[in-house]
Design a protein around this motif. Structure first.
Motif, PDB file in Angstrom:
ATOM      1  N   THR A  17       0.870  -1.335  -0.130  1.00 27.53           N
ATOM      2  CA  THR A  17      -0.025  -0.003  -0.142  1.00 27.53           C
ATOM      3  C   THR A  17       0.947   1.180   0.083  1.00 27.53           C
ATOM      4  O   THR A  17       0.325   2.141  -0.488  1.00 27.53           O
ATOM      5  N   LEU A  28      -7.853  -0.709   1.943  1.00 28.95           N
ATOM      6  CA  LEU A  28      -9.254  -1.129   2.090  1.00 28.95           C
ATOM      7  C   LEU A  28      -9.193  -2.446   2.422  1.00 28.95           C
ATOM      8  O   LEU A  28     -10.430  -2.916   2.943  1.00 28.95           O
ATOM      9  N   LEU A 148      -4.670   6.671   1.313  1.00 36.61           N
ATOM     10  CA  LEU A 148      -5.968   6.640   0.650  1.00 36.61           C
ATOM     11  C   LEU A 148      -6.363   8.096  -0.176  1.00 36.61           C
ATOM     12  O   LEU A 148      -7.438   8.336  -0.578  1.00 36.61           O
ATOM     13  N   ALA A 154     -12.145   9.578   0.211  1.00 34.09           N
ATOM     14  CA  ALA A 154     -11.614   9.648   1.577  1.00 34.09           C
ATOM     15  C   ALA A 154     -11.217  11.256   2.124  1.00 34.09           C
ATOM     16  O   ALA A 154     -11.404  11.303   3.176  1.00 34.09           O
ATOM     17  N   ALA A 170     -11.222   3.413   7.210  1.00 38.30           N
ATOM     18  CA  ALA A 170     -10.598   2.472   6.463  1.00 38.30           C
ATOM     19  C   ALA A 170     -10.452   1.205   7.042  1.00 38.30           C
ATOM     20  O   ALA A 170     -10.765   0.204   6.685  1.00 38.30           O
ATOM     21  N   ILE A 173     -13.713  -0.686   7.468  1.00 37.22           N
ATOM     22  CA  ILE A 173     -14.162  -1.395   6.381  1.00 37.22           C
ATOM     23  C   ILE A 173     -13.422  -2.630   6.229  1.00 37.22           C
ATOM     24  O   ILE A 173     -13.964  -3.647   5.999  1.00 37.22           O
ATOM     25  N   ASN A 174     -11.991  -2.659   6.596  1.00 33.70           N
ATOM     26  CA  ASN A 174     -11.265  -3.869   6.782  1.00 33.70           C
ATOM     27  C   ASN A 174     -12.106  -5.021   7.429  1.00 33.70           C
ATOM     28  O   ASN A 174     -12.102  -6.034   7.494  1.00 33.70           O
TER      29      ASN A 174
END
Length: 505
Positions: A17, A28, A148, A154, A170, A173-174
């Motif tokens: 990332t 994400l 992001l 974002a 974030a 969401i994970n």
């Protein structure tokens, strides 16, 4: 190692990332395998802890290598340089341990309810980043919030609660992905869509537009600045700069020309400072007269240099117009780049040959537009940027990211600048002598930019508009209160459950 495949996968996804890969969509999903690993209550505590350690260490390994381990040799401070490089191993272990502690806390506080557990995972990960940002002086390069920035929603989330809320969203969401509940996933998608849509609608419907400001940014190559390391001819040495400023001024059609450096080492008022390491020093008036001799009176030129006044040295933006100067001085000083703490000097870890003084000057108006300054590391300070934006129509962020080789630090500062613009709803100019430089709209989107190592003059126009944001009004306080309330609730719940279990036993 098969039992740790999920933490290893998370660590690799997160490492990809960040710099130098910049595969931002992985932010994400990168934590999802690790959070799923935590959900298995059959795992031993030792296994959970080491799983977190593995994921955390792998995640930050590339950024630690590209930053601390690659710190450029600091002039006159070899001991400091080697100490910082050696600290990369400590931080590799330290951050791994933080992830391990997060794993154990999650294991101890989880409830078995997907929504609550997903929020818990997000809150615990957010605490890690909130701790590491001050540890690294605001420069925690493995932040998923900064990764992001290219993702448009974002910036909307940042406008609501700043970097802490973006990190939390974030991570949530994970965690939702890890729970594997379609109802939870659908609810999270609807909730995030509503708040992002609402922020966009409210901001756009209440935007206040101002004048149009023409701007030119100057970027140069390292080779063109070699004069700073050798004795320079009088009065300024860098005669090529005059041609660049003339080109940027465009016959007076440009209101603001920004050169994020200086043709002299320092300027002074009153008595000349006696600092052995400063050689090319001239009075303020000489700089003003030099610019006045060739710059159209309708153009203001910004130079960034050290300024001596009343026996103190300041980090200063000088806004010169027709021989007169307006000033912004750096308010928040950064250890090692602006001064060396006394306790480090005793160990021979000094880097800077002189120490700066916190400034007070902060009143700049160009063509009726009030400008708030963010000098170098101040761009990384969310709360300070919010205060600067409150009374300004435009933010000016000037910095130099030469501590580490490559584009890691320069692009990080550009991402931070975009976040500051989106958080405060204020247009922002990011100027760096080697790049990247950009004109950034009030919503955080880039209007035009020069990339890292690109040279020349970047021309553009900025609409001075203000977008109302929740962050500008309340900062990140609502995020902190929510996380504190959630963790307090789960802590009390866990203690009560333990008490009930002991009574039944």
């Amino acid at each position: 190692m098969r039992r740790y495949l999920l933490p290893i996968l998370s660590g690799i996804l997160l490492a990809l990332t960040f710099y130098p890969f910049y595969l931002w969509p992985l932010a994400l999903v990168g934590l999802a395998p690790l959070f799923y690993f935590f959900l298995d209550r059959a795992r031993a505590k030792k296994e959970v802890f080491f799983g977190g350690c593995i994921a955390g260490s792998l995640a930050v390994s590339t950024t630690l290598y590209a930053s601390l381990l690659q710190l450029a040799m600091q002039p006159g401070a070899p001991v400091l340089t080697y100490a910082v490089r050696a600290s990369s191993l400590f931080f590799l272990i330290f951050i791994g341990v933080l992830f391990g502690a997060m794993a154990l806390l999650y294991r101890w506080m989880q409830t078995g309810r997907p929504l609550i557990d997903s929020l818990l995972a997000a809150a615990l990960y957010t605490l890690i980043e909130l701790l590491l940002f001050p540890v690294f002086g605001g420069y925690y390069y493995a932040s998923i919030a900064h990764a992001l920035v290219p993702f448009p929603p974002a910036l909307l989330i940042a406008s609501l609660g700043g970097v802490p809320l973006l990190v939390f969203a974030a991570a949530w969401i994970n965690a939702v992905i890890a729970e594997r509940s379609w109802r939870l996933a659908l609810g999270a998608f609807i909730f995030l869509s509503v708040i992002c849509g609402g922020a966009f609608w409210y901001g756009r419907s209440h935007t206040t537009a101002g004048p149009l400001l023409s701007v030119a940014l100057i970027q140069r190559s390292p080779q063109s600045l070699l004069y700073t390391t050798v004795p320079s001819p009088e009065p300024f040495g860098d005669y090529g700069l005059q041609k660049l400023i003339l080109s940027a001024a465009d016959g007076g059609r440009t209101s603001l020309v920004i050169y994020p450096f200086s043709p002299v080492e320092a300027t002074y008022t009153e008595a000349r400072p006696s600092v052995e390491t400063l050689n090319n020093i001239v009075p303020d008036s000489v700089v003003g007269e030099w610019l006045k001799s060739f710059v159209p009176s309708s153009t203001t030129v910004v130079l960034w240099n050290t300024a001596a006044e009343n026996g103190n040295l300041y980090d200063e933006f000088g806004f010169w117009n027709n021989g007169l100067k307006q000033t912004y001085q750096k308010h928040l000083l950064h250890a090692l780049s602006d001064y060396t703490p006394q306790w480090l000097q005793r160990f021979g870890l000094a880097r800077v040959p002189y120490s700066l003084t916190p400034g007070a000057a902060n009143s700049v108006f160009i063509d009726g537009v009030s400008i708030g300054g963010l000098a170098c590391s101040e761009t990384q300070q969310e709360t300070y940027a919010r205060r600067q934006a409150a009374g300004s129509g435009l933010l000016l962020s000037i910095g130099f990211d030469g501590f580490f080789p490559g584009a890691l630090a320069p692009y990080w500062s550009l991402e931070a600048s975009r976040l500051r613009a989106a958080e405060t709803g204020t247009p922002l100019i990011r100027s760096s002598v080697f790049g990247p430089s950009a004109l950034i709209a009030a919503d955080g989107n880039i209007q035009t930019k020069f990339d890292f190592d690109e040279t020349g003059v970047l021309h553009g126009s900025m609409t001075i508009e203000k977008i109302p944001t929740l962050y500008a009004y309340a900062g990140s306080l609502p995020v902190y209160l929510f996380i504190a309330a959630l963790l307090l609730y789960l802590l009390v719940l866990r203690i009560n459950n333990n008490s009930d279990t002991r009574r039944r036993g």
